[in-house]
Design a protein around this motif. Structure first.
Motif, mmCIF file in Angstrom:
data_model
loop_
_atom_site.group_PDB
_atom_site.id
_atom_site.type_symbol
_atom_site.label_atom_id
_atom_site.label_comp_id
_atom_site.label_asym_id
_atom_site.label_seq_id
_atom_site.Cartn_x
_atom_site.Cartn_y
_atom_site.Cartn_z
ATOM 1 N N SER A 27 -118.687 76.319 -121.947
ATOM 2 C CA SER A 27 -117.539 76.662 -122.990
ATOM 3 C C SER A 27 -116.931 77.061 -122.713
ATOM 4 O O SER A 27 -117.400 78.517 -122.126
ATOM 5 N N VAL A 28 -115.470 76.625 -123.287
ATOM 6 C CA VAL A 28 -114.299 77.539 -123.002
ATOM 7 C C VAL A 28 -113.430 77.325 -124.704
ATOM 8 O O VAL A 28 -113.335 76.585 -125.146
ATOM 9 N N PHE A 29 -113.354 78.711 -125.050
ATOM 10 C CA PHE A 29 -112.702 79.392 -126.209
ATOM 11 C C PHE A 29 -110.784 78.865 -125.737
ATOM 12 O O PHE A 29 -110.996 80.495 -125.249
ATOM 13 N N VAL A 30 -109.987 78.979 -126.309
ATOM 14 C CA VAL A 30 -108.809 78.657 -126.148
ATOM 15 C C VAL A 30 -107.881 79.294 -127.212
ATOM 16 O O VAL A 30 -108.109 78.434 -128.454
ATOM 17 N N TYR A 31 -107.125 79.968 -126.966
ATOM 18 C CA TYR A 31 -106.327 80.534 -128.531
ATOM 19 C C TYR A 31 -105.279 80.301 -128.301
ATOM 20 O O TYR A 31 -104.244 81.170 -127.109
ATOM 21 N N TYR A 106 -112.460 69.903 -127.440
ATOM 22 C CA TYR A 106 -111.826 68.708 -126.804
ATOM 23 C C TYR A 106 -112.984 69.015 -125.890
ATOM 24 O O TYR A 106 -113.569 70.285 -125.761
ATOM 25 N N VAL A 107 -113.699 67.688 -124.923
ATOM 26 C CA VAL A 107 -114.536 67.190 -123.750
ATOM 27 C C VAL A 107 -114.824 66.921 -123.440
ATOM 28 O O VAL A 107 -113.502 65.630 -123.363
ATOM 29 N N CYS A 108 -114.226 67.279 -121.711
ATOM 30 C CA CYS A 108 -113.400 66.854 -120.311
ATOM 31 C C CYS A 108 -114.759 66.323 -120.330
ATOM 32 O O CYS A 108 -116.570 66.880 -119.983
ATOM 33 N N LEU A 109 -114.844 65.407 -119.663
ATOM 34 C CA LEU A 109 -116.359 64.208 -118.729
ATOM 35 C C LEU A 109 -116.189 63.628 -118.138
ATOM 36 O O LEU A 109 -114.766 62.863 -117.663
ATOM 37 N N GLN A 110 -116.964 63.462 -116.861
ATOM 38 C CA GLN A 110 -116.865 63.017 -115.414
ATOM 39 C C GLN A 110 -117.900 61.814 -115.440
ATOM 40 O O GLN A 110 -118.577 62.026 -115.171
ATOM 41 N N GLY A 111 -117.680 60.547 -115.751
ATOM 42 C CA GLY A 111 -117.939 59.421 -116.020
ATOM 43 C C GLY A 111 -119.147 59.715 -117.279
ATOM 44 O O GLY A 111 -118.375 60.314 -118.057
ATOM 45 N N ASP A 117 -116.808 72.286 -122.860
ATOM 46 C CA ASP A 117 -116.354 72.050 -124.142
ATOM 47 C C ASP A 117 -115.289 72.735 -124.105
ATOM 48 O O ASP A 117 -115.309 74.235 -124.537
ATOM 49 N N VAL A 118 -113.905 72.803 -124.049
ATOM 50 C CA VAL A 118 -112.955 73.539 -125.110
ATOM 51 C C VAL A 118 -112.559 73.705 -126.171
ATOM 52 O O VAL A 118 -111.941 72.828 -127.158
ATOM 53 N N TYR A 119 -112.668 75.140 -126.892
ATOM 54 C CA TYR A 119 -112.386 74.838 -128.535
ATOM 55 C C TYR A 119 -111.417 75.025 -128.033
ATOM 56 O O TYR A 119 -110.733 76.146 -127.936
ATOM 57 N N LEU A 120 -110.504 75.154 -129.310
ATOM 58 C CA LEU A 120 -109.072 75.082 -129.646
ATOM 59 C C LEU A 120 -108.367 75.871 -131.075
ATOM 60 O O LEU A 120 -108.567 75.033 -131.782
#
Length: 292
Positions: A27-31, A106-111, A117-120
């Motif tokens: 999980s990554v939080f981006v501002y 936002y969610v990055c999926l490989q297959g 999980d990125v929370y902007l």
């Protein structure tokens, strides 16, 4: 007997083994700030990932909105963000010209595996002051709101991870003991600054910033106060007891003198012309009478 026990133990261990590959999701939080550019990382991938296996999804919690922004490593053309999205070589997602509606999860999926999980969250500044307020003695009211991944100004449990504050252009926090600053309506995701303006505040930069744990500045948004008047306007009341001579430039004095003279000359010339025309007309009449 021993063989039967060993066989039973092997079968038991086989049943306990996982049937699929388990991927640890991060999980990554981006501002970021309104109108800016941000990079949403897709972590946990190999050094040279195959982006054709990558997709990105977007979820807006407050509106229960779920969309697929990237599919097979390509930005979907039916996305309302398509003109502002791009995929980097390491499959991260770049968003340009950030808008309030871009805040979300936002969610990055490989297959079928969810990798990140990125929370902007988007930082914005709005002013409630009019142009006429931007002058020495006026009040500047600035409202700073952090639009979180869940909803507008929503402060959920994760909001303890960041803090909003007002600062100068160099990041120095405004001192609360200065009585010309007032913070009103303060919450975890919203903070309003009211400032009594001075002459030196013209073209001054006011900064709202969001910092994370460890006092690390994650994002900031600036507002510049530009004065309509350098000084506060004062009412001018003429006094009958005070002599106020008016000094006109020489060009205006010359014009004022020459204009009446020109009018007189034109009038005289016009009058003489009328007399001549009258005499000529009379002479013509006399000649006609003689010939008759």
């Amino acid at each position: 007997m021993t063989t039967m026990k060993d066989l039973t133990r092997v079968l038991l261990l086989t049943c306990l083994l996982p049937t699929g590959l388990s991927v640890k999701k991060q999980s990554v939080f981006v501002y970021s700030r309104l109108g800016g550019v941000t990079l949403l990382p897709c972590t946990g991938l190999p050094s040279n990932p195959d982006c054709s296996l990558i997709s990105w999804t977007f979820f807006k919690g407050g509106h229960v909105r779920y969309t697929e922004e990237v599919s097979g490593g390509e930005v979907r053309m039916d996305s309302d963000k398509s003109s502002r999205l791009s995929i980097t070589s390491n499959c991260s997602l770049t968003i340009r010209d950030l808008r309030v509606d871009d805040a979300g999860s936002y969610v990055c999926l490989q297959g079928v595996n969810s990798m990140t999980d990125v929370y902007l969250s988007i930082l914005t500044i709005t002013s409630q002051s009019t142009i006429s307020d931007l002058q020495p003695g006026g009040n500047l009211t600035l409202n700073c709101i952090l639009f979180t991944y869940y909803d507008v100004g929503s402060c959920r449990s994760y909001s303890s991870m960041f803090n909003l504050s007002w600062a100068a252009a160099d990041g120095t926090l405004l001192q609360p003991e200065d009585n010309r600053y007032e913070l009103i309506g303060r919450s975890r995701c919203s903070i309003t600054l009211v400032t009594h303006l001075r002459r030196g505040d013209n073209n001054r930069v006011w900064r709202c910033q969001v910092t994370t744990k460890g006092n690390i500045r994650a994002a900031f948004q600036d507002f510049t106060s530009r004065f309509l008047f350098e000084d506060a306007p004062t009412a001018l009341v003429p006094s009958a007891d005070v002599s106020c001579p008016v000094h006109l430039p020489i060009s205006r004095i010359t014009l004022c003198v020459a204009l009446p003279i020109m009018v007189i000359i034109v009038g005289v010339c016009t009058k003489r012309g009328d007399r001549r025309r009258a005499k000529t007309s009379a002479a013509g009449i006399e000649l006609q009478e003689v010939h008759c």
